[in-house]
Scaffold this motif. Sequence first.
Motif: not given
Length: 146
Positions: A93-104
């Motif tokens: 999430i932080v380093v590669r930024q390959s995906w992110a959590y949903s706001e839910r």
Amino acid sequence: MELEAQQPRHADRHRCVAAGVKPAPTVNPILPLLPPRRLHCTGGDVLIALTCLAIALITVGHRNWPRRAFRSVAAVTVVLGVGYTIFSEWLNIVVRQSWAYSERMPVVPVIDTGVTPLLQWLVVPLVALWLAHRTAQRDPVIPAAS
């Protein structure tokens, strides 16, 4: 050149359909309900869990596990699984930024890891290990061969 090699297969597929011959399936016939990405993630989770268990068995296990050293193996397995999860979530999430959590997705504030992945690595291994321990307690001990 590579494109020419693919064209006959494409044409053969259409000829088979036109002739009434059923073409080869394009989805996984063994697990048609699991998309390839979920199968990949599930397989990765299984490998992580097995690796954590193997490390725990090597470092704190006993040859009569799960009858002996159950708690220490369970603790090390869960700590390694949760630790890897926190690291992996941060890396992706932080380093590669390959995906992110949903706001839910609820996130644990200090470690910025989703609640669901953490619960998965707390609940699933503990239940599986408890079942192994419970089964071993009920089964008779088979003496080792001399």
